[in-house]
Design an enzyme around this catalytic site. Structure first.
Site, PDB file in Angstrom:
ATOM      1  N   GLN A 169       0.817  -1.213   0.000  1.00  0.00           N
ATOM      2  CA  GLN A 169       0.000   0.000   0.000  1.00  0.00           C
ATOM      3  C   GLN A 169       0.848   1.260   0.000  1.00  0.00           C
ATOM      4  OE1 GLN A 169      -2.600  -0.818   3.424  1.00  0.00           O
ATOM      5  NE2 GLN A 169      -4.243  -0.971   1.912  1.00  0.00           N
ATOM      6  N   PRO A 220       0.465   5.309   0.825  1.00  0.00           N
ATOM      7  CA  PRO A 220      -0.430   6.360   1.353  1.00  0.00           C
ATOM      8  C   PRO A 220      -0.776   7.349   0.243  1.00  0.00           C
ATOM      9  CG  PRO A 220       1.367   5.931   2.882  1.00  0.00           C
ATOM     10  CD  PRO A 220       1.696   5.181   1.618  1.00  0.00           C
ATOM     11  N   GLY A 259       1.215  12.279  -0.222  1.00  0.00           N
ATOM     12  CA  GLY A 259       2.634  12.285   0.144  1.00  0.00           C
ATOM     13  C   GLY A 259       3.155  13.714   0.118  1.00  0.00           C
ATOM     14  N   LEU A 260       4.380  13.879   0.606  1.00  0.00           N
ATOM     15  CA  LEU A 260       5.011  15.204   0.597  1.00  0.00           C
ATOM     16  C   LEU A 260       5.942  15.323  -0.603  1.00  0.00           C
ATOM     17  CD1 LEU A 260       5.589  17.884   2.319  1.00  0.00           C
ATOM     18  CD2 LEU A 260       7.699  16.707   3.006  1.00  0.00           C
ATOM     19  N   GLY A 261       5.744  16.345  -1.448  1.00  0.00           N
ATOM     20  CA  GLY A 261       6.674  16.629  -2.542  1.00  0.00           C
ATOM     21  C   GLY A 261       7.899  17.360  -2.009  1.00  0.00           C
ATOM     22  N   ASP A 313       8.027  11.998  -1.516  1.00  0.00           N
ATOM     23  CA  ASP A 313       8.434  11.921  -2.923  1.00  0.00           C
ATOM     24  C   ASP A 313       9.758  12.673  -3.117  1.00  0.00           C
ATOM     25  OD1 ASP A 313       7.508  11.329  -5.833  1.00  0.00           O
ATOM     26  OD2 ASP A 313       8.246  13.394  -5.875  1.00  0.00           O
ATOM     27  N   TYR A 349      16.545  16.792  -7.548  1.00  0.00           N
ATOM     28  CA  TYR A 349      16.119  17.872  -6.645  1.00  0.00           C
ATOM     29  C   TYR A 349      17.275  18.403  -5.789  1.00  0.00           C
ATOM     30  CZ  TYR A 349      11.448  16.209  -7.958  1.00  0.00           C
ATOM     31  OH  TYR A 349      10.341  15.809  -8.656  1.00  0.00           O
ATOM     32  N   HIS A 383      12.460   9.216 -14.438  1.00  0.00           N
ATOM     33  CA  HIS A 383      11.902  10.570 -14.240  1.00  0.00           C
ATOM     34  C   HIS A 383      11.272  11.135 -15.516  1.00  0.00           C
ATOM     35  CE1 HIS A 383      12.565  14.219 -11.379  1.00  0.00           C
ATOM     36  NE2 HIS A 383      11.475  14.406 -12.097  1.00  0.00           N
TER      37      HIS A 383
HETATM   38  N1  LIG Z   1       7.853  13.697 -11.836  1.00  0.00           N
HETATM   39  C1  LIG Z   1       8.001  14.942 -12.189  1.00  0.00           C
HETATM   40  O1  LIG Z   1       8.457  15.263 -13.282  1.00  0.00           O
HETATM   41  C2  LIG Z   1       7.599  16.012 -11.251  1.00  0.00           C
HETATM   42  C3  LIG Z   1       7.371  15.699  -9.935  1.00  0.00           C
HETATM   43  N2  LIG Z   1       6.997  16.657  -9.048  1.00  0.00           N
HETATM   44  C4  LIG Z   1       6.765  16.260  -7.631  1.00  0.00           C
HETATM   45  O2  LIG Z   1       5.498  16.786  -7.226  1.00  0.00           O
HETATM   46  C5  LIG Z   1       5.669  17.623  -6.098  1.00  0.00           C
HETATM   47  C6  LIG Z   1       4.630  18.733  -6.070  1.00  0.00           C
HETATM   48  O3  LIG Z   1       4.689  19.547  -7.203  1.00  0.00           O
HETATM   49  P1  LIG Z   1       5.337  21.011  -7.237  1.00  0.00           P
HETATM   50  O4  LIG Z   1       5.684  21.269  -8.644  1.00  0.00           O
HETATM   51  O5  LIG Z   1       6.406  21.097  -6.213  1.00  0.00           O
HETATM   52  O6  LIG Z   1       4.193  22.004  -6.857  1.00  0.00           O
HETATM   53  P2  LIG Z   1       2.829  22.032  -6.036  1.00  0.00           P
HETATM   54  O7  LIG Z   1       1.731  22.048  -7.040  1.00  0.00           O
HETATM   55  O8  LIG Z   1       2.832  21.022  -4.957  1.00  0.00           O
HETATM   56  O9  LIG Z   1       2.909  23.495  -5.428  1.00  0.00           O
HETATM   57  C7  LIG Z   1       3.879  23.882  -4.506  1.00  0.00           C
HETATM   58  C8  LIG Z   1       3.608  25.334  -4.139  1.00  0.00           C
HETATM   59  O10 LIG Z   1       2.351  25.431  -3.451  1.00  0.00           O
HETATM   60  C9  LIG Z   1       2.559  26.059  -2.180  1.00  0.00           C
HETATM   61  N3  LIG Z   1       1.628  25.432  -1.214  1.00  0.00           N
HETATM   62  C10 LIG Z   1       1.727  24.235  -0.606  1.00  0.00           C
HETATM   63  N4  LIG Z   1       0.673  23.981   0.162  1.00  0.00           N
HETATM   64  C11 LIG Z   1      -0.142  25.058   0.059  1.00  0.00           C
HETATM   65  C12 LIG Z   1      -1.388  25.392   0.630  1.00  0.00           C
HETATM   66  N5  LIG Z   1      -2.014  24.567   1.469  1.00  0.00           N
HETATM   67  N6  LIG Z   1      -1.937  26.599   0.306  1.00  0.00           N
HETATM   68  C13 LIG Z   1      -1.302  27.444  -0.552  1.00  0.00           C
HETATM   69  N7  LIG Z   1      -0.112  27.179  -1.118  1.00  0.00           N
HETATM   70  C14 LIG Z   1       0.461  25.988  -0.820  1.00  0.00           C
HETATM   71  C15 LIG Z   1       4.016  25.813  -1.843  1.00  0.00           C
HETATM   72  O11 LIG Z   1       4.521  26.819  -0.985  1.00  0.00           O
HETATM   73  P3  LIG Z   1       5.108  26.489   0.495  1.00  0.00           P
HETATM   74  O12 LIG Z   1       6.201  25.480   0.344  1.00  0.00           O
HETATM   75  O13 LIG Z   1       5.607  27.828   0.944  1.00  0.00           O
HETATM   76  O14 LIG Z   1       3.958  26.009   1.314  1.00  0.00           O
HETATM   77  C16 LIG Z   1       4.642  25.931  -3.234  1.00  0.00           C
HETATM   78  O15 LIG Z   1       4.808  27.284  -3.580  1.00  0.00           O
HETATM   79  C17 LIG Z   1       7.116  18.121  -6.272  1.00  0.00           C
HETATM   80  O16 LIG Z   1       7.605  18.761  -5.125  1.00  0.00           O
HETATM   81  C18 LIG Z   1       7.795  16.852  -6.674  1.00  0.00           C
HETATM   82  O17 LIG Z   1       7.995  16.025  -5.536  1.00  0.00           O
HETATM   83  C19 LIG Z   1       6.784  17.944  -9.479  1.00  0.00           C
HETATM   84  C20 LIG Z   1       7.015  18.310 -10.771  1.00  0.00           C
HETATM   85  C21 LIG Z   1       7.458  17.367 -11.754  1.00  0.00           C
HETATM   86  O1  LIG Z   2      10.393  16.682 -11.111  1.00  0.00           O
HETATM   87  C1  LIG Z   2      10.723  17.662 -11.725  1.00  0.00           C
HETATM   88  C2  LIG Z   2      11.011  18.939 -11.135  1.00  0.00           C
HETATM   89  O2  LIG Z   2      12.340  19.266 -11.304  1.00  0.00           O
HETATM   90  C3  LIG Z   2      12.939  18.952 -12.528  1.00  0.00           C
HETATM   91  C4  LIG Z   2      14.001  19.924 -12.843  1.00  0.00           C
HETATM   92  O3  LIG Z   2      13.533  21.231 -13.103  1.00  0.00           O
HETATM   93  C5  LIG Z   2      11.914  18.717 -13.586  1.00  0.00           C
HETATM   94  O4  LIG Z   2      12.504  18.330 -14.746  1.00  0.00           O
HETATM   95  C6  LIG Z   2      11.018  17.617 -13.140  1.00  0.00           C
HETATM   96  O5  LIG Z   2       9.882  17.495 -13.846  1.00  0.00           O
END
Ligand SMILES: NC(=O)C1=CN([C@@H]2O[C@H](COP(=O)(O)OP(=O)(O)OC[C@H]3O[C@@H](n4cnc5c(N)ncnc54)[C@H](OP(=O)(O)O)[C@@H]3O)[C@@H](O)[C@H]2O)C=CC1
Ligand SMILES: O=C1CO[C@H](CO)[C@@H](O)[C@@H]1O
Length: 317
Positions: A11, A13, A16-18, A43, A48, A110
């Protein structure tokens, strides 16, 4: 706690935390706050540039007795510069060393884009490999090898469209188990989610809040806001919750894992509580048919005249 379930019964959850853009000086606290708040899914990714600090937080969480390793689900991702078969296991071993773990729960390719070894972000044509040089099937075979060695419990990919998944299915010995894709009301991914689920794959939604903290260099000037959208704000008001919680709940209601990033203690807690929000069919219909269409992470940094890859091949037609 809500979960999604792999074919073998393991399983994950659902929330999760990005950790993308979570700075080395901040991500240690963010991970510990998340675990204290009840998160059991983190995550990560090699690209990163913060896996060492995330690893320090895991070490602290384990030695202090906050959680046991087997109680948390940890994902990381293979960067584009390690797509050759022989580079996959060493890349995963580096991530494990940084995260201070001896296994991952999930390892993802990725992007379906390959760079030469040692390249962070390819800038010239010479820094890319083509699919002829390194077919995706070769990278997948490397992922299967990592799984066979017990370095990761599950394997999958991120940013793969239907055509690329079908290509992998042709040679895969282990069927891909997860596709992590951008997903929110402006990009609900109805067809791709249905396709993944019909092949027994799970889905994770990234950038569920619209990824507002990206560097301005990779943002467009006129991006629409999810958190300020009137439909989303109205649904939040109706349920007495925040727009961010509606967005997280949107994925949860579709049995899709979701990984909002935050380094703020209150927002970290708020985001996990989205699990308790009960959207009704009318809310979900409104969110699915919101009328704005937008991809925040469009992959254009990997395509263009200096790249052998085309944007039009990356996403669903
Ligand atoms: N596989 C891939 O290619 C990718 C994977 N990811 C993954 O997905 C995760 C999440 O996506 P990400 O692009 O970071 O962006 P998100 O869509 O999660 O947005 C993050 C932003 O939202 C703000 N935020 C968080 N919680 C709240 C809330 N409750 N109210 C208002 N604002 C909020 C954060 O600020 P603050 O920190 O100040 O709260 C930050 O500015 C990434 O961190 C990564 O782990 C992301 C992009 C690409
Ligand atoms: O996970 C992600 C966020 O950071 C990377 C670097 O900019 C992106 O390429 C990717 O999609």
């Amino acid at each position: 706690m809500k979960y999604i379930t792999f074919k073998n019964g393991d399983q994950m959850p659902i929330i999760g935390l990005g950790t993308w853009k979570s700075k080395p000086g901040e991500v240690y606290d963010a991970v510990l706050w998340a675990l204290e708040a009840g998160y059991r899914h983190i995550d990560c990714a090699a690209v990163y540039n913060n896996e060492k600090e995330v690893g320090n937080a895991f070490e602290k969480a384990f030695t202090s007795g906050l959680v046991k390793r087997e109680e948390i689900f940890i994902t990381s991702k293979l960067w584009n510069s390690s797509h050759r078969f022989e580079d996959v296991v060493p890349a995963l071993n580096k991530t494990l060393k940084d995260l201070k773990l001896d296994y991952l729960d999930l390892y993802l390719i990725h992007w379906p884009i390959a760079f030469k070894a040692g390249v962070g972000f390819a800038q010239t044509r010479e820094e890319f490999y083509t699919y002829k040089d390194v077919p995706l099937a070769q990278t997948w075979a490397g992922m299967e090898e990592a799984h066979a060695q017990g370095l990761t419990r599950h394997i999958g990919m991120s940013n793969f469209n239907r055509a690329k998944l079908e290509e992998i299915f042709q040679t895969a010995e282990i069927k891909p188990e997860m596709n992590q894709i951008e997903l929110h009301p402006y990009l609900p991914q109805k067809k791709l989610v249905e396709f993944c689920k019909s092949h027994g794959m799970l889905v994770t939604a990234y950038s569920p809040l619209g990824s507002g903290d990206r560097a301005t260099s990779i943002k467009k000037d006129d991006e629409p806001s999810l958190l300020e959208n009137d439909t989303i704000k109205a649904i939040a008001e109706k349920h007495g919750c925040s727009p961010a919680q509606v967005l997280i709940s949107f994925a949860v209601h579709r049995d899709i894992a979701v990984i909002p990033k935050s380094t703020n203690k209150d927002r970290i807690k708020e985001n996990l509580k989205a699990e308790d929000i009960e959207l009704d069919t009318d809310d979900l219909k409104k969110l699915l048919d919101i009328g704005t269409s937008y991809r925040f992470i469009d992959g254009s940094f990997f395509t263009g005249s200096k790249s052998p890859y085309n944007l039009s091949d990356l996403w669903e037609k």
